[in-house]
Scaffold this active site. Structure first.
Site, PDB file in Angstrom:
ATOM      1  N   SER A   1      -0.726  -1.361  -1.101  1.00  0.00           N
ATOM      2  CA  SER A   1      -0.451  -0.258  -0.188  1.00  0.00           C
ATOM      3  C   SER A   1      -0.536   1.055  -0.933  1.00  0.00           C
ATOM      4  O   SER A   1      -0.234   1.125  -2.134  1.00  0.00           O
ATOM      5  CB  SER A   1       0.951  -0.418   0.415  1.00  0.00           C
ATOM      6  OG  SER A   1       1.373   0.766   1.077  1.00  0.00           O
TER       7      SER A   1
ATOM      8  N   TYR B   1       9.979  -1.055  -2.080  1.00  0.00           N
ATOM      9  CA  TYR B   1       8.666  -1.398  -1.524  1.00  0.00           C
ATOM     10  C   TYR B   1       7.547  -0.737  -2.315  1.00  0.00           C
ATOM     11  O   TYR B   1       6.590  -1.394  -2.739  1.00  0.00           O
ATOM     12  CB  TYR B   1       8.595  -0.977  -0.060  1.00  0.00           C
ATOM     13  CG  TYR B   1       7.239  -1.202   0.564  1.00  0.00           C
ATOM     14  CD1 TYR B   1       6.787  -2.493   0.839  1.00  0.00           C
ATOM     15  CD2 TYR B   1       6.397  -0.137   0.887  1.00  0.00           C
ATOM     16  CE1 TYR B   1       5.544  -2.715   1.401  1.00  0.00           C
ATOM     17  CE2 TYR B   1       5.160  -0.354   1.458  1.00  0.00           C
ATOM     18  CZ  TYR B   1       4.733  -1.637   1.705  1.00  0.00           C
ATOM     19  OH  TYR B   1       3.494  -1.858   2.261  1.00  0.00           O
TER      20      TYR B   1
END
Length: 267
Positions: free
Chosen positions: A143, A156
């Protein structure tokens, strides 16, 4: 043929919906049998039935919570009788988007285990036979959150930075041994989990598709087109432009930019 290089079986973690289910379907379309892995058995069964009926390949489903300590060993045991020539790790989205100190530590622990420890263990287990055969493929989904730190994505973002560097290093070791490795770096992508999160954050009035998000089909098309183009594949023009902008900033400036962008999104 695709199946000759990456078959006869693929393992897709996070295959119950979204990008994982779309990737699994694409593998079946290319003649590869698929092990479908996620937490929700009922959804896995639906995806498996569709792949078998459309493409005539075999499927196997495995309901496993990837945040558990025994996840990797359970997966290895359940696939011990199969020749896995392709590994895709699509799991690991952040369903919360909350400040680090507002969330229980267990949530961060689970995130790191699911996004870092389990894919590392699976790669160690499945890549060795691929090297012995001189063929195979590994796709680790990353990501843009891994480019720099930003609020509400502490564990994250850090886990996705790990995934990106891990994929790059693995590519460095394996690409000349017949095993293709890519870290596929996604930006905003239309998935059920993103729709739920955006609605929770008040960005979407309902769980509709975000207008500025890539589709799962677009992401998967990039993955298949770039399997031999590692180590890092940036998906879409927006992600490529973001990487270029951030690359010209100091680390502090990059963090400040992502912080401001997040605040603007939240209104």
């Amino acid at each position: 043929m695709f199946a000759d290089k990456y078959g006869p079986w693929a393992l897709v973690a996070g295959a119950s919906d979204g990008v994982g289910a779309t990737l699994a379907d694409g593998l079946g379309q290319r003649g590869v049998n698929v092990v479908l892995l996620a937490r929700r058995q009922a959804l896995l069964d639906q995806v498996a039935e569709g792949i078998e009926s459309r493409h005539g390949v075999q499927t196997r489903t495995l309901a496993v919570d990837l945040a558990t300590e025994t996840a990797a060993s359970r997966i290895a045991e359940a696939t011990d009788d199969l020749e896995i020539g392709f590994l895709a790790y699509c799991a690991g989205a952040d369903p919360d988007y909350e400040p680090f100190l507002d969330s229980p530590l267990a949530a961060a622990d689970a995130m790191v285990h699911r996004n870092c420890v389990v894919p590392m263990r699976l790669c160690h287990h499945f890549a060795a036979p691929m090297v012995s055969r001189g063929r195979g493929g590994i796709v680790l989904f990353g990501s843009g959150a891994g480019f720099a730190g930003a609020p509400n994505m502490v564990a994250y973002g850090a886990s996705k930075a790990f995934d990106m560097v891990f994929a790059e290093a693995l590519w460095a070791e394996l690409h000349d041994k017949g095993v293709d490795v890519i870290g596929l770096i996604l930006g905003k992508t239309d998935t059920p989990s993103l729709r739920t999160l955006e609605h929770k954050r008040g960005v979407l009035p309902a769980t509709d598709a975000p207008a500025d998000a890539a589709t799962a089909e677009e992401v998967v098309a990039e993955a298949f087109a770039n399997l031999d183009n590692g180590p890092t594949v940036l998906v879409g023009d927006v992600m490529k432009a973001a990487a270029q902008i951030l690359g010209g900033l100091t680390r502090r400036q990059a963090v400040e930019l992502l912080t401001a962008a997040g605040a603007a999104t939240m209104g």
